[in-house]
Enzyme design. Structure first.
Site, short mmCIF file in Angstrom:
data_model
loop_
_atom_site.label_atom_id
_atom_site.label_comp_id
_atom_site.label_asym_id
_atom_site.label_seq_id
_atom_site.Cartn_x
_atom_site.Cartn_y
_atom_site.Cartn_z
N GLY A 200 2.14 6.20 4.31
CA GLY A 200 2.23 5.00 4.99
C GLY A 200 2.75 3.89 4.15
O GLY A 200 3.47 3.85 3.08
N ASN A 201 2.47 2.66 4.58
CA ASN A 201 3.10 1.43 4.06
C ASN A 201 2.30 0.35 4.38
O ASN A 201 1.29 0.24 5.06
CB ASN A 201 4.63 1.04 4.26
CG ASN A 201 4.97 0.84 5.78
OD1 ASN A 201 4.26 -0.21 6.22
ND2 ASN A 201 5.42 1.77 6.40
N HIS A 202 2.52 -1.04 3.62
CA HIS A 202 1.62 -1.83 3.79
C HIS A 202 1.99 -2.93 5.01
O HIS A 202 1.42 -4.07 4.80
CB HIS A 202 1.69 -3.02 2.48
CG HIS A 202 1.35 -2.28 1.25
ND1 HIS A 202 0.03 -2.03 1.16
CD2 HIS A 202 1.90 -2.06 0.23
CE1 HIS A 202 0.06 -1.32 -0.05
NE2 HIS A 202 0.98 -1.37 -0.70
#
Ligand code: C5P
Length: 397
Positions: A200-202
């Site tokens: 995933g990412n932020h």
């Protein structure tokens, strides 16, 4: 419009006056606590209507009756909505005129909460809000700020009158994007590796969600396709929840046709080619597992491909950590979209997860095609982008 108690109740006068300026009739219901903050006299004068206050008032019941009061409108707006009235709505308590109307109504309902930040963040209020959201009640989100009655900061401040007015007029179909369809992507994607792990990412989704809300407030029929985020669904928006890039693309295609598409999601470029059916375990050799990656669909590029389903205006985002403008300009060309909103997400910019953004709107390659916006809240970026979109669609038609 139901005015419940709270220091922010005075702001309802401005909301009512400006709604009336736009030709929207407002019939006020004032709770007992609300009457501690605004007088029935001023509310009646501003609205040009009778102020309804008591459930068991013979004259009121004779004139209209609480059941008709709950039916004869296009929308019930509760502004400000206290923790108390929200709790009553969630539990179905009808012990005064306002709560009885809210229980008896089959009209769309919107609430604009306003309370002390501790009351807003209390588990009881948050549980009540979940119930109300699940029931389809529109929430005009409270903002962050200094509270009037104390020096505390936090979320709980009544939304700005212009947001409340924009939401109502957008809902009632008076906005500049009335009759238009909008598609917005937001948040990260989660690409599963096995049943318990993902890449995933932020991305928080704050900017994309704010844009979807702004477009809906301008009257667009808006679909938001969002990856996993910790944000409520914006009021007045059809929100589709997805996890992966592939799901996001499929949901976007379902969301077509659209007059405008805004791709603000931080889509993972890669996913593992073979998702493991069971949790991957250490095999005792000390060797890490190796993964083969495959490229995800590029949603922005795919929407931007020429064809009769291509939205007339497509806007991409470019989150860059260096040479922001140059990279964004080449991204615009590579993706085939019309505009790019470039933002600096380098460490220290505070963009990821933060509430502000510094963006550059790129509509072409000439110097005059690039606008540099000052640091704005994500809500203001959304509003300004919404106005630019409305202007572009008005010019095009
Ligand atoms: O290529 P990059 O991820 O930097 O491009 C950013 C823009 O492209 C954003 O508008 C993002 O929403 C969109 N994008 C997409 N699908 C992908 C990758 C990016 O829609 N697979």
């Amino acid at each position: 419009m139901i005015v419940s108690g709270g220091i922010a109740a005075y702001k309802c006068l401005e909301v009512i006056r400006r709604l009336r300026d736009q030709g929207i009739a407002v019939r006020p219901i004032l709770t007992r606590a609300g009457a501690q903050f605004v007088t029935p006299l001023s509310l009646g004068a501003i609205s040009g209507d009778k102020v309804y206050q008591e459930l068991f008032s013979l004259t009121d019941e004779h004139e209209i009756g609480h059941i008709r009061l709950a039916r004869d409108a296009d929308l019930v707006l509760v502004a400000p909505a206290t923790a108390n009235i929200l709790a009553k709505m969630a539990q179905g308590i009808a012990d005064d005129l306002a709560s009885t109307v809210l229980l008896a109504t089959d009209l769309p309902v919107m609430v604009a909460p306003a309370m002390n930040p501790l009351m807003w963040s209390h588990a009881a209020t948050q549980a009540n809000m979940r119930i109300l959201r699940e029931r389809g009640i529109g929430v005009i989100e409270p903002g962050e700020g200094e509270m009037a009655e104390s020096n505390e900061r936090g979320i709980g401040r009544l939304a700005e009158p212009e947001d409340i007015i924009g939401t109502v007029t957008g809902f009632l179909g008076g906005g500049r994007l009335k009759g238009r369809r909008a598609l917005v992507t937001s948040g990260p994607t989660h690409e599963d590796i096995d049943p318990v792990r993902y890449i995933g990412n932020h991305s928080s989704g704050k900017q994309g969600h704010a844009i979807a809300g702004a477009l809906a407030r301008l009257g667009a029929e808006t679909t938001l396709v969002t990856g996993p985020v910790q944000l409520p669904d914006p009021a007045g928006v059809t929100t589709v929840h997805v996890r992966s890039a592939q799901e996001m693309l499929a949901a976007c295609e379902q969301g077509l046709p659209a007059d405008v598409a805004v791709c603000a999601a931080a889509v993972a470029d890669w996913r593992v080619a073979e998702r493991a059916a069971e949790k991957i375990k250490k095999d005792g050799t000390g060797q890490p597992p190796s993964f083969r990656f495959t490229e995800n669909p590029d949603i922005l590029k795919s929407l931007s491909a020429p064809g009769n389903r291509r939205p007339g205006l497509i806007i991409g985002f470019a989150a860059e950590t260096q040479t922001v403008i140059e990279n964004a300009v080449s991204k615009r060309r590579a993706k085939g979209c019309d505009w790019i909103v470039a933002n600096d997400v380098s460490a220290g910019s505070g963009t990821f997860g933060g509430d502000t953004n510094i963006v550059h709107l790129i509509r072409g390659e000439g110097e005059t095609d690039i606008e540099h916006w000052p640091r704005l809240s994500k809500a203001d970026v959304a509003r300004r982008l919404g106005d630019e979109i409305a202007a572009a669609l008005e010019t095009a038609s």
